[in-house]
Design an enzyme around this catalytic site. Structure first.
Site, PDB file in Angstrom:
ATOM      1  N   HIS A 105      41.858  45.394  45.309  1.00  0.00           N
ATOM      2  CA  HIS A 105      42.148  43.972  45.123  1.00  0.00           C
ATOM      3  C   HIS A 105      43.148  43.714  44.010  1.00  0.00           C
ATOM      4  O   HIS A 105      43.663  42.592  43.905  1.00  0.00           O
ATOM      5  CB  HIS A 105      40.850  43.221  44.840  1.00  0.00           C
ATOM      6  CG  HIS A 105      39.927  43.167  46.010  1.00  0.00           C
ATOM      7  ND1 HIS A 105      39.803  42.047  46.817  1.00  0.00           N
ATOM      8  CD2 HIS A 105      39.099  44.097  46.542  1.00  0.00           C
ATOM      9  CE1 HIS A 105      38.926  42.298  47.780  1.00  0.00           C
ATOM     10  NE2 HIS A 105      38.490  43.534  47.630  1.00  0.00           N
ATOM     11  N   ASP A 164      49.472  40.126  39.161  1.00  0.00           N
ATOM     12  CA  ASP A 164      48.279  39.674  39.877  1.00  0.00           C
ATOM     13  C   ASP A 164      48.279  40.287  41.267  1.00  0.00           C
ATOM     14  O   ASP A 164      49.303  40.256  41.954  1.00  0.00           O
ATOM     15  CB  ASP A 164      48.289  38.149  40.000  1.00  0.00           C
ATOM     16  CG  ASP A 164      46.915  37.522  39.818  1.00  0.00           C
ATOM     17  OD1 ASP A 164      45.915  38.220  40.058  1.00  0.00           O
ATOM     18  OD2 ASP A 164      46.853  36.338  39.443  1.00  0.00           O
TER      19      ASP A 164
END
Length: 503
Positions: free
Chosen positions: A179, A388
């Site tokens: 992730h 991110d």
């Protein structure tokens, strides 16, 4: 989607009467938190966060089992059902929380995988705890998986689990999804245990990443750190299997979030928020965990300079900064909180007046309804991450804007930037460019805003979390069925040296 759980006698170590399961999710945390109930007792409630919101609908549909840590040190709870899911806890002793979770996961891997924004620490005792905890997760998954089950392992805390599962349960179809970003090899190479991590991940049949660049970085790490050859998106693993590494950008339950935002009490709450802020002409909003990867200080610097220049000014413009608590036992996070709060105080002191601060700072977590109301109240959403994996906040903002108004200022260093190309994209390190983009987004005409928002909403709704899960699981099935077989080396074949750059 995976089938419902199998009937029959649970394997050794499985939850009594609850397995084995045809679909097993393995993640660091269970998808629920234990909270105090209204009668003074405790109960389990769904956790906030992207992974839980992404997987909970899939778990309910598949009747699978979720294996994870409860979040509290000490014995794991007995297997239980909550939020329509079967849950099995994994025990973590206090010293394992310190060394595996706060140490290796969050003070070694997290900063390393986020381009060393903060300096990672390398300690052998932390690595040993990481190996031991990964082994416990793998053993629990193996004990609760039916023959030929699908096991989906998640995130950087559990990168060794696929390899450990492959050693004990070669029948399993194993997927892994990362992730967070996967760094370039020059950064990854700093990790003393780089080869072990790569080999652990290669126990999977399919390794998913948020961005194509992350998958490319992993393929290079496989060549350099493990001495394996690659072809296209596949790694030729040491045991003869071909393991695929590819991008599967995660998303949100777009329709579900839009439904929340459309509720009359949420719409009314958004108006209350604007009234409480003094009905400014422009509401800017930032929503993040309080993490050094989110570029919060860069955002504050740009906004402070805009106020200094007089290009925006309170009370006509207000910034709402939501920074939810995160890893408060880690020193770097405590230092970041102090710096953010000092910066907010300085800007409010320089530019505020009684009852009219230019920044409303909220160091709290909020339920989904309140977040939707904040999104609706905001004219400009600021996502200024330095690095991110995806950033689901950006997608939630887009999903909430049913009237196709609002502007999204989005860092090009987020996975979301690959998909939301109609956002006002920025380099958060370029403070002058960030300032000019905030001003441009604040003054854009409605026709431009609608055109941009319409394109982003189309992407978010067509590629929602269900699409993400279906795509990954369908690719995993194909990878396991057609690539999960040994490849015998041909005449004259030699294995590349560990540090060679072979393709």
């Amino acid at each position: 989607m995976p089938n419902r759980r199998s009937a029959g006698t649970p394997p050794s170590g499985a939850a009594d009467g609850a397995g084995p399961f045809d679909f097993v999710v393995v993640a660091n945390r269970l998808p629920v938190d234990q909270v105090e109930s209204s009668d003074g007792g405790t109960e389990w409630r769904a956790s906030p966060g992207g992974l839980v919101s992404a997987l909970a609908p899939i778990m309910r549909q598949s009747d699978g089992v979720w294996i994870g840590w409860s979040g509290s040190p000490g014995p794991a709870p007995e297997p239980f059902d909550s939020e329509g899911m079967h849950l099995i806890g994994v025990e973590l002793a206090p010293e394992e929380v310190r060394d595996y979770y706060e140490g290796f996961s969050n003070a070694t891997l997290w900063p390393l995988y986020h381009d060393v924004i903060a300096a990672p620490e390398f300690h052998r005792s932390w690595w040993e705890a990481y190996v031991a905890v990964n082994r416990r997760f793998a053993d629990t998954a193996a004990a609760n998986a039916a023959k030929n089950a699908t096991v989906w392992v998640h995130d950087y805390q559990l990168q060794l689990v696929p390899g450990m599962l492959r050693q004990t349960r070669a029948d399993l179809r194993i997927g892994f999804f990362n992730h967070i970003p996967f760094p370039g090899y020059e950064i990854f190479a700093q990790l003393p245990w780089r080869r072990q991590v790569v080999e652990g991940l290669l126990g999977a049949d399919l390794i998913g990443f948020q961005r194509r660049a992350d998958a490319t970085n992993f393929l290079r790490a496989s060549r350099r750190a493990a001495g394996l050859s690659t072809r296209g998106s596949e790694v030729n693993a040491a045991d003869g299997r071909r393991v695929r590494a590819a991008a599967f950008p995660i998303s949100i339950d777009s329709a579900g979030f839009a439904e929340v935002a459309a509720q009359p009490h949420v719409q009314a709450r958004s108006k209350e928020i604007r009234e409480a802020l003094g009905n400014p002409k422009q509401v800017l909003l930032g929503v993040d965990r309080l993490d050094y990867t989110k570029g919060i200080l860069h955002r504050l610097k740009a906004y402070g300079e805009i106020l200094d220049d007089g290009e925006l000014a309170p009370p006509d413009t207000v910034l709402v900064l939501v920074a939810s608590p995160s890893r408060e036992r880690v020193e770097q996070y405590r230092m970041l909180r102090d710096e953010v709060e000092v910066t907010v105080g300085r800007i409010n002191g320089d530019h505020g007046s009684v009852g009219q601060p230019p920044i409303h700072y909220l160091h709290q977590s909020y339920p989904k309804e309140e977040m939707a109301a904040l999104y609706l109240a905001a004219d400009v959403m600021l996502v200024t991450s330095l690095r991110d994996g995806m950033n689901l906040v950006a997608k939630e903002y887009v999903a909430s804007r049913q009237d196709e108004t609002g502007a999204l200022v989005l860092s090009e260093f987020t996975g979301a930037a690959d998909e939301l190309t109609s956002a006002f994209q920025i380099n958060p390190h370029d403070i002058e460019g960030l300032k000019q983009t905030i001003l441009r987004a604040s003054t854009a005409n409605q026709a431009e805003l609608r055109r941009r928002m319409r394109a982003m909403r189309r992407r978010v709704f067509e590629h929602d979390v269900a699409h993400w899960a279906r795509t990954f699981l369908r690719t995993l099935e194909d990878s396991a069925d057609h690539r999960h077989r040994r490849r015998e080396p041909g005449p004259g074949h030699t294995r590349p040296s560990p540090e060679s750059e072979q393709h």
